[in-house]
Motif scaffolding. Structure first.
Motif, PDB file in Angstrom:
ATOM      1  N   ASN A   5       0.848  -1.180   0.000  1.00  0.00           N
ATOM      2  CA  ASN A   5       0.000   0.000   0.000  1.00  0.00           C
ATOM      3  C   ASN A   5       0.881   1.226   0.000  1.00  0.00           C
ATOM      4  O   ASN A   5       1.862   1.271   0.728  1.00  0.00           O
ATOM      5  CB  ASN A   5      -0.868   0.060   1.268  1.00  0.00           C
ATOM      6  CG  ASN A   5      -1.967  -0.971   1.231  1.00  0.00           C
ATOM      7  OD1 ASN A   5      -1.950  -1.879   2.028  1.00  0.00           O
ATOM      8  ND2 ASN A   5      -2.893  -0.830   0.321  1.00  0.00           N
ATOM      9  N   ARG A   6       0.500   2.195  -0.821  1.00  0.00           N
ATOM     10  CA  ARG A   6       1.301   3.422  -0.829  1.00  0.00           C
ATOM     11  C   ARG A   6       0.506   4.597  -0.271  1.00  0.00           C
ATOM     12  O   ARG A   6       0.936   5.733  -0.335  1.00  0.00           O
ATOM     13  CB  ARG A   6       1.787   3.704  -2.249  1.00  0.00           C
ATOM     14  CG  ARG A   6       2.774   2.620  -2.731  1.00  0.00           C
ATOM     15  CD  ARG A   6       3.486   3.039  -3.984  1.00  0.00           C
ATOM     16  NE  ARG A   6       2.597   3.139  -5.112  1.00  0.00           N
ATOM     17  CZ  ARG A   6       2.800   3.945  -6.154  1.00  0.00           C
ATOM     18  NH1 ARG A   6       3.845   4.730  -6.189  1.00  0.00           N
ATOM     19  NH2 ARG A   6       1.938   3.975  -7.166  1.00  0.00           N
ATOM     20  N   THR A  30      -5.855   0.060   3.993  1.00  0.00           N
ATOM     21  CA  THR A  30      -4.398   0.129   3.789  1.00  0.00           C
ATOM     22  C   THR A  30      -3.661  -0.637   4.872  1.00  0.00           C
ATOM     23  O   THR A  30      -4.227  -0.942   5.931  1.00  0.00           O
ATOM     24  CB  THR A  30      -3.926   1.607   3.774  1.00  0.00           C
ATOM     25  OG1 THR A  30      -2.532   1.646   3.493  1.00  0.00           O
ATOM     26  CG2 THR A  30      -4.202   2.322   5.088  1.00  0.00           C
ATOM     27  N   LEU A 192       1.960  10.326  -5.597  1.00  0.00           N
ATOM     28  CA  LEU A 192       2.542   9.042  -6.014  1.00  0.00           C
ATOM     29  C   LEU A 192       2.940   9.084  -7.489  1.00  0.00           C
ATOM     30  O   LEU A 192       3.959   8.510  -7.884  1.00  0.00           O
ATOM     31  CB  LEU A 192       1.552   7.902  -5.752  1.00  0.00           C
ATOM     32  CG  LEU A 192       1.175   7.704  -4.273  1.00  0.00           C
ATOM     33  CD1 LEU A 192       0.186   6.560  -4.122  1.00  0.00           C
ATOM     34  CD2 LEU A 192       2.413   7.425  -3.421  1.00  0.00           C
ATOM     35  N   GLN A 218      -8.316   6.472  -2.884  1.00  0.00           N
ATOM     36  CA  GLN A 218      -8.215   5.127  -3.456  1.00  0.00           C
ATOM     37  C   GLN A 218      -9.320   4.823  -4.459  1.00  0.00           C
ATOM     38  O   GLN A 218      -9.053   4.285  -5.527  1.00  0.00           O
ATOM     39  CB  GLN A 218      -8.253   4.085  -2.336  1.00  0.00           C
ATOM     40  CG  GLN A 218      -6.996   4.109  -1.483  1.00  0.00           C
ATOM     41  CD  GLN A 218      -7.016   3.057  -0.401  1.00  0.00           C
ATOM     42  OE1 GLN A 218      -8.074   2.736   0.139  1.00  0.00           O
ATOM     43  NE2 GLN A 218      -5.867   2.522  -0.043  1.00  0.00           N
ATOM     44  N   GLU A 224      -2.988   4.565  -6.012  1.00  0.00           N
ATOM     45  CA  GLU A 224      -1.939   3.540  -5.877  1.00  0.00           C
ATOM     46  C   GLU A 224      -1.514   2.946  -7.214  1.00  0.00           C
ATOM     47  O   GLU A 224      -0.480   2.298  -7.302  1.00  0.00           O
ATOM     48  CB  GLU A 224      -2.397   2.454  -4.904  1.00  0.00           C
ATOM     49  CG  GLU A 224      -2.124   2.897  -3.480  1.00  0.00           C
ATOM     50  CD  GLU A 224      -3.040   2.278  -2.468  1.00  0.00           C
ATOM     51  OE1 GLU A 224      -2.570   1.936  -1.380  1.00  0.00           O
ATOM     52  OE2 GLU A 224      -4.245   2.144  -2.772  1.00  0.00           O
TER      53      GLU A 224
END
Ligand code: NAP
Length: 505
Positions: A5-6, A30, A192, A218, A224
């Motif tokens: 998970n980022r 997450t 990200l 998300q 992600e």
């Protein structure tokens, strides 16, 4: 480093019970959780949290943060007590600590490592007023403090600062980006994509200006999946929070498995924002209130129809050049044109801005007689001249009949849904069309319904113009049904949650 998970969920609660509940909620989304120890109201609550987190440690990477007041946190104790809290948190299962540079620089890095034990370190800096001028220097200072990752949290006052901040992560894997403020918010979505190893999100409440809920990052933006190849689209306007364009366009990208994201940008200064197009590799833009007319002077090329209308709602960016289009035009024909025969129809357009001009152009071309009314008579006269329309005085509206009345002003738009641009007595028409789509049933439409007049919400036009935009950007057929379903579902959710309104029976 945070491969699974980022998105890091920030748990910041004053009681152990609330913090543990928030952490369990975060675990549904997450496996990376930051525990803000400085938010706990007392040593007892802190001890309660430590007892509760041990079972969580096996399920998630826990980052312990006990941010000092001088770095924007809530911890007022000594550095020794701050470090003591972190040591206990590490002992209870936290495998990372986040420490502000101000604290680290007062300690010896080797001693700090030894004290904290087997833990990884994020060294962070925070500026709640601006983006520091020398970001390269700041990054090197953070890196030299001996951590595993560095984090730069900075308020962005304009898009120049925004771009500088995001570029700090380019080509690196150790710089966490945390842009702050209303202009910085898109940076939370893009972190990200720009190379940050983590994006921070809220579980129950925002602890930094601009943070977004984890489910939004998300589910709506699918952050992600982002990488350097993710194409960037966005909507620019002021205000922008009300726009459903991100939901609609991101749903279409998801359905078509396109590596692209669509982001809302609050834009006060168009010239300032457009400087992001090249460095952030923007592929296309939706343009909304109040920029549809001003954008024309920034374009490299403009579609003849949009130039004739004098309003652009769509920009396609090719090799850094801006090409303007107007898809609202099609939206008007796809919505109003399906409800009434435009040939010979008498149509009153209230408001002489970008959308009003577009309506006049579209229905005028289809053979309608257009009448303009606006709060500034000179604006109504100018628009009437451009489109061969007539001007109507507001005081005469009570005596004039039309086939359709179109609201082309923002009056009645969320959050000021209790306002109407026209009074009930001014609604003398077979159909009232409100270009506003949020709320779906505006006060104007409710007034019209009560007078037995047919109504048309801006939703159909909104979807039609969005579909045409999406097709211009991607060159593919848009998933129309899914886009409409996304928009109507969001609006229905909103309507069902709205309190009873003035004028409702
Ligand atoms: P715009 O270019 O800024 O024009 C707004 C117009 O409304 C101007 O004539 C402005 O007058 C007038 N106005 C603003 N506040 C007013 C007030 N308090 N009283 C009287 N007039 C007022 O904006 P736009 O792009 O035309 O958009 C207008 C509305 O249409 C917005 O609500 C937008 O969301 C909606 N829209 C919907 C769709 C859709 O797909 N459904 C598409 C386009 C637009 P001044 O010139 O005097 O400021």
């Amino acid at each position: 480093m945070f491969d699974e998970n980022r998105v890091c969920a920030v748990v910041a609660e004053s009681s152990a019970q609330e913090a543990l509940a928030a952490a369990r909620l975060a675990l549904r989304r997450t496996r990376v959780i930051e525990l803000r120890l400085d938010f706990l109201a007392s040593e007892d609550e802190f001890a309660g949290l430590l007892r509760g987190i041990q079972p969580l440690a096996g399920q998630a990477t826990l980052i312990a943060t006990c941010r000092r007041k001088e770095a924007g946190g809530r911890f007022e104790g000594s550095i020794a007590r701050q470090i003591a809290r972190l040591v206990l948190a590490v002992g209870s299962g936290c495998s990372w600590c986040d420490l502000e540079i101000e604290t680290v620089e007062r300690l010896n890095a080797a001693t700090l490592r030894k004290t904290l034990g087997d833990v990884r370190l994020i060294i962070s800096s925070h500026d709640f007023a601006r983006t520091p001028a020398r970001l390269g220097q700041l990054r090197r200072r953070l890196e030299s403090a001996g951590g595993d990752l560095v984090k730069i949290a900075a308020f962005t006052r304009n898009y120049r600062e925004f771009v500088r901040l995001l570029q700090t992560a380019h080509g690196r894997s150790n710089v966490i980006l945390a842009p702050m403020g209303d202009l910085g918010q898109p940076g939370r979505i893009l972190a990200l994509r720009e190379g940050s190893p983590l994006a921070y999100a809220t579980v129950t409440r925002a602890v930094a200006p601009g943070q977004l809920p984890i489910e939004t990052l998300q589910s709506v933006y699918r952050v992600e999946r982002h990488n350097r190849r993710t194409q960037l689209y966005g909507v620019i306007g002021n205000p922008i929070a009300h726009s459903l364009s991100p939901l609609m366009h991101n749903a279409a990208f998801t359905l078509r498995h396109t590596n692209a994201v669509f982001v809302p940008f609050l834009v006060r200064d168009l010239g300032d924002f457009l400087k992001t197009v090249k460095p952030l590799r923007v592929s296309g833009l939706s343009v909304t209130i109040p920029h549809k007319q001003q954008i024309l002077r920034f374009l490299d090329e403009c579609d003849p129809l949009a130039a004739e209308i004098g309003a652009v709602n769509t920009v396609v960016c090719r090799a850094g050049k801006l090409h303007g289009y107007n898809t609202d035009h099609l939206g008007v024909l796809e919505s109003l044109g399906r409800r009434i025969d435009l040939e010979g129809a008498r149509i009153l357009v209230y408001g002489a801005g970008g959308a009003g001009r577009t309506v006049a152009h579209a229905v005028g071309r289809a053979g309608a007689h257009v009448f303009f009314c606006a709060r500034r008579p000179e604006a109504a006269r100018a628009a009437a001249r451009d489109f061969g329309a007539e001007v109507v005085d507001r005081k005469d509206l009570r005596d004039l009949d039309f086939d359709a009345i179109v609201n082309a002003t923002p009056i009645g738009m969320m959050p000021r849904g209790d306002e109407s641009p026209l009074d009930a007595a001014e609604l003398r028409a077979n159909l009232v069309f409100d270009l506003i789509y949020r709320p779906m049933r505006t006060r104007l439409l409710r007034l019209a319904e009560r007078r037995g007049i047919d109504t048309l919400s801006g939703v159909e036009m909104f979807v039609a113009q969005g579909v045409a935009q999406w097709e211009l950007w991607t060159g593919e057929n848009a998933p129309v049904k899914a886009m409409r379903a996304e928009v109507t579902a969001a609006l229905a959710r909103e309507e069902s949650q709205a309190p009873p309104r003035r004028g409702d029976s």
